[in-house]
Motif scaffolding. Structure first.
Motif, mmCIF file in Angstrom:
data_model
loop_
_atom_site.group_PDB
_atom_site.id
_atom_site.type_symbol
_atom_site.label_atom_id
_atom_site.label_comp_id
_atom_site.label_asym_id
_atom_site.label_seq_id
_atom_site.Cartn_x
_atom_site.Cartn_y
_atom_site.Cartn_z
ATOM 1 N N SER A 30 0.845 -1.205 0.000
ATOM 2 C CA SER A 30 0.000 0.000 0.000
ATOM 3 C C SER A 30 0.874 1.247 0.000
ATOM 4 C CB SER A 30 -0.895 -0.002 1.244
ATOM 5 O OG SER A 30 -1.607 1.211 1.307
ATOM 6 N N ARG A 34 2.139 9.672 -2.629
ATOM 7 C CA ARG A 34 2.792 10.978 -2.488
ATOM 8 C C ARG A 34 3.676 11.310 -3.689
ATOM 9 N NH1 ARG A 34 -0.565 11.489 0.583
ATOM 10 N NH2 ARG A 34 -0.530 11.139 2.822
ATOM 11 N N GLY A 48 -3.255 5.202 -2.125
ATOM 12 C CA GLY A 48 -4.156 6.184 -1.520
ATOM 13 C C GLY A 48 -4.576 5.782 -0.116
ATOM 14 N N PHE A 50 -6.764 4.995 3.361
ATOM 15 C CA PHE A 50 -7.810 4.006 3.631
ATOM 16 C C PHE A 50 -9.075 4.679 4.163
ATOM 17 C CE2 PHE A 50 -3.804 1.775 4.025
ATOM 18 C CZ PHE A 50 -4.039 0.594 3.347
ATOM 19 N N GLY A 51 -8.928 5.934 4.612
ATOM 20 C CA GLY A 51 -10.037 6.614 5.274
ATOM 21 C C GLY A 51 -9.945 6.426 6.785
ATOM 22 N N GLY A 52 -8.794 6.757 7.326
ATOM 23 C CA GLY A 52 -8.618 6.736 8.779
ATOM 24 C C GLY A 52 -8.566 5.341 9.365
ATOM 25 N N HIS A 73 7.479 5.623 6.256
ATOM 26 C CA HIS A 73 8.593 6.507 6.599
ATOM 27 C C HIS A 73 8.558 6.840 8.091
ATOM 28 C CE1 HIS A 73 10.953 10.258 6.472
ATOM 29 N NE2 HIS A 73 11.572 9.655 5.476
ATOM 30 N N PHE A 75 8.705 9.450 9.547
ATOM 31 C CA PHE A 75 7.941 10.670 9.819
ATOM 32 C C PHE A 75 6.456 10.524 9.470
ATOM 33 C CE2 PHE A 75 12.095 12.265 10.409
ATOM 34 C CZ PHE A 75 11.973 13.393 11.199
ATOM 35 N N ALA A 76 6.065 9.370 8.988
ATOM 36 C CA ALA A 76 4.637 9.148 8.677
ATOM 37 C C ALA A 76 3.920 8.720 9.959
ATOM 38 C CB ALA A 76 4.491 8.112 7.569
ATOM 39 N N GLN A 78 1.129 9.654 11.467
ATOM 40 C CA GLN A 78 -0.319 9.412 11.496
ATOM 41 C C GLN A 78 -0.633 8.002 11.007
ATOM 42 O OE1 GLN A 78 -3.048 12.589 10.435
ATOM 43 N NE2 GLN A 78 -4.034 11.225 8.973
ATOM 44 N N MET A 79 0.013 7.618 9.896
ATOM 45 C CA MET A 79 -0.248 6.278 9.356
ATOM 46 C C MET A 79 0.145 5.216 10.374
ATOM 47 S SD MET A 79 -1.505 4.859 6.615
ATOM 48 C CE MET A 79 -2.361 3.695 7.602
ATOM 49 N N GLN A 137 5.917 18.257 1.566
ATOM 50 C CA GLN A 137 4.743 18.520 2.405
ATOM 51 C C GLN A 137 5.052 19.472 3.568
ATOM 52 O OE1 GLN A 137 4.049 13.932 2.466
ATOM 53 N NE2 GLN A 137 2.283 14.845 3.475
ATOM 54 N N ASP A 138 6.310 19.767 3.778
ATOM 55 C CA ASP A 138 6.703 20.448 5.020
ATOM 56 C C ASP A 138 7.388 21.789 4.788
ATOM 57 O OD1 ASP A 138 5.921 18.579 7.138
ATOM 58 O OD2 ASP A 138 7.263 17.204 6.111
ATOM 59 N N LYS A 196 15.215 16.089 7.824
ATOM 60 C CA LYS A 196 14.599 15.244 8.845
ATOM 61 C C LYS A 196 15.570 14.127 9.191
ATOM 62 C CE LYS A 196 10.092 15.433 6.665
ATOM 63 N NZ LYS A 196 9.280 14.727 5.676
HETATM 64 P P1 NAP Z 1 1.106 10.446 7.381
HETATM 65 O O1 NAP Z 1 1.034 11.899 7.659
HETATM 66 O O2 NAP Z 1 1.437 9.539 8.480
HETATM 67 O O3 NAP Z 1 -0.232 9.922 6.696
HETATM 68 C C1 NAP Z 1 -1.266 10.749 6.263
HETATM 69 C C2 NAP Z 1 -2.311 9.888 5.640
HETATM 70 O O4 NAP Z 1 -1.836 9.388 4.391
HETATM 71 C C3 NAP Z 1 -2.663 8.630 6.430
HETATM 72 O O5 NAP Z 1 -3.556 8.901 7.476
HETATM 73 C C4 NAP Z 1 -3.226 7.768 5.345
HETATM 74 O O6 NAP Z 1 -4.530 8.217 4.980
HETATM 75 C C5 NAP Z 1 -2.337 8.079 4.184
HETATM 76 N N1 NAP Z 1 -1.191 7.167 4.080
HETATM 77 C C6 NAP Z 1 0.076 7.340 4.540
HETATM 78 N N2 NAP Z 1 0.837 6.306 4.223
HETATM 79 C C7 NAP Z 1 0.052 5.433 3.539
HETATM 80 C C8 NAP Z 1 0.271 4.178 2.938
HETATM 81 N N3 NAP Z 1 1.479 3.577 2.931
HETATM 82 N N4 NAP Z 1 -0.783 3.570 2.317
HETATM 83 C C9 NAP Z 1 -2.018 4.176 2.296
HETATM 84 N N5 NAP Z 1 -2.266 5.357 2.836
HETATM 85 C C10 NAP Z 1 -1.252 5.990 3.457
HETATM 86 O O7 NAP Z 1 2.171 10.141 6.217
HETATM 87 P P2 NAP Z 1 2.548 10.939 4.886
HETATM 88 O O8 NAP Z 1 1.535 12.009 4.612
HETATM 89 O O9 NAP Z 1 2.812 9.929 3.836
HETATM 90 O O10 NAP Z 1 3.904 11.590 5.239
HETATM 91 C C11 NAP Z 1 4.206 12.157 6.494
HETATM 92 C C12 NAP Z 1 5.639 12.600 6.539
HETATM 93 O O11 NAP Z 1 6.541 11.570 6.139
HETATM 94 C C13 NAP Z 1 5.899 13.759 5.617
HETATM 95 O O12 NAP Z 1 6.734 14.627 6.337
HETATM 96 C C14 NAP Z 1 6.599 13.136 4.426
HETATM 97 O O13 NAP Z 1 7.451 14.048 3.799
HETATM 98 C C15 NAP Z 1 7.347 12.011 5.069
HETATM 99 N N6 NAP Z 1 7.555 10.925 4.116
HETATM 100 C C16 NAP Z 1 8.753 10.778 3.545
HETATM 101 C C17 NAP Z 1 8.962 9.749 2.681
HETATM 102 C C18 NAP Z 1 10.292 9.555 2.074
HETATM 103 O O14 NAP Z 1 10.522 8.493 1.488
HETATM 104 N N7 NAP Z 1 11.214 10.491 2.190
HETATM 105 C C19 NAP Z 1 7.966 8.858 2.365
HETATM 106 C C20 NAP Z 1 6.730 9.040 2.965
HETATM 107 C C21 NAP Z 1 6.550 10.083 3.847
HETATM 108 P P3 NAP Z 1 -5.874 7.583 5.600
HETATM 109 O O15 NAP Z 1 -5.975 8.134 6.986
HETATM 110 O O16 NAP Z 1 -6.947 8.043 4.670
HETATM 111 O O17 NAP Z 1 -5.710 6.080 5.586
#
Ligand code: NAP
Length: 253
Positions: A30, A34, A48, A50-52, A73, A75-76, A78-79, A137-138, A196
């Motif tokens: 999944s 991004r 994409g 899942f919807g929380g 990641h 820093f993810a 919330q996921m 995103q930041d 980061k």
């Molecule tokens: P997040 O803030 O933890 O997640 C936000 C939402 O995105 C989740 O609630 C989920 O939506 C969806 N999501 C995240 N990861 C998913 C996955 N693998 N499969 C399906 N849905 C997913 O994470 P983020 O927005 O991805 O990123 C947060 C931080 O991590 C950012 O600062 C970003 O730059 C960094 N990041 C860096 C990398 C990298 O490789 N450098 C990769 C990813 C993220 P739902 O609630 O709808 O399920």
């Protein structure tokens, strides 16, 4: 065994390669969606949110997921939090794959900060030439400090309205090599690097280059992981955990 990997990292891609030819596992990867052109993957992918928590819990139940691997990641946050809650709700086994954070070495000039807002503040009130490698995103806290001159590097071009005024954009995907990173820092006349603490080898050479050039680094610390989740550091360890779970799982129903 049905496996869902929450991915988007080097570790998730390595685990996907390891599981692709393994008849014991039926795995799906999944991605958050991004990046515009994600690397091709050897497993079926879904893209994409899942919807929380509720959406993820429904997915786990509908697809009869028996093991959930959180290889997102560091820093993810919330996921990862959602994964912990949904796994608890549905009784799904959960493992987090978290690569170790970078640690400062002799010669490093790091300022550790707890957030992206604090990173922008740590740059100070006097204009500096800054390399931002924080992801697209930041960028907002830096747009609010427009007296600095920014070089922004990200996988995809950030949307123009998120960029600090006058920022130069470099699109590139790691892994990066130290001589190239040193050249970039010198040619762009960078005075300070903001990153980061993602950990891993692919993007570490920028830190080696900064050390070699005596440049300061503003290092954003990782968010806390959800408590009580079993963790490993590598894809190989995650595979070993899955093999163990497969051996222990009741079968034939
Ligand atoms: P997040 O803030 O933890 O997640 C936000 C939402 O995105 C989740 O609630 C989920 O939506 C969806 N999501 C995240 N990861 C998913 C996955 N693998 N499969 C399906 N849905 C997913 O994470 P983020 O927005 O991805 O990123 C947060 C931080 O991590 C950012 O600062 C970003 O730059 C960094 N990041 C860096 C990398 C990298 O490789 N450098 C990769 C990813 C993220 P739902 O609630 O709808 O399920």
């Amino acid at each position: 065994m049905n496996v869902l990997i929450l991915g988007g990292t080097t570790e998730s891609s390595a685990l996907a390669r390891a599981l692709a030819g393994d008849g014991r596992f039926r795995a799906t990867l999944s991605l958050a969606g991004r990046t515009r052109r994600p690397l091709p993957q050897p497993l079926p992918c879904r893209v994409g949110g899942f919807g929380g928590v509720e959406g993820l819990a429904s997915y786990l139940a509908e697809h009869r997921v028996e093991a959930l691997i959180d290889a997102t990641h560091p820093f993810a946050a919330q996921m990862s939090r959602h994964a912990a809650q949904a796994a608890r709700q549905t009784g799904t086994r959960l493992l987090a794959v978290v690569r170790p954070a970078w640690c400062p070495q002799p010669g490093d000039r790091w300022t550790a900060v707890p957030s992206m807002v604090a990173a922008a503040e740590a740059l100070g009130r006097v204009g500096r030439r800054v390399l931002l490698t924080v992801g697209q995103q930041d960028l907002a806290p830096f747009a609010a400090a427009p007296w600095h001159s920014y070089v922004v590097r990200s996988v995809d071009p950030p949307s123009p309205h998120t960029l600090p005024p006058g920022a130069e954009v470099i699109t590139a995907r790691g892994p990066f090599a130290e001589p190239d990173e040193r050249r970039l820092l010198a040619e762009r006349r960078v005075e300070v690097l903001v990153t980061k603490n993602s950990g891993g080898e692919a993007t570490r050479p920028k830190l080696d280059a900064a050390r070699a050039l005596g440049l300061p680094v503003v290092m954003v610390a990782r968010p806390d992981p959800p408590p009580g989740v079993e963790r490993v550091a590598t894809a190989a360890q995650a595979l070993a955990w899955l093999v163990h779970q497969h051996g222990a799982a009741p079968r034939g129903g």
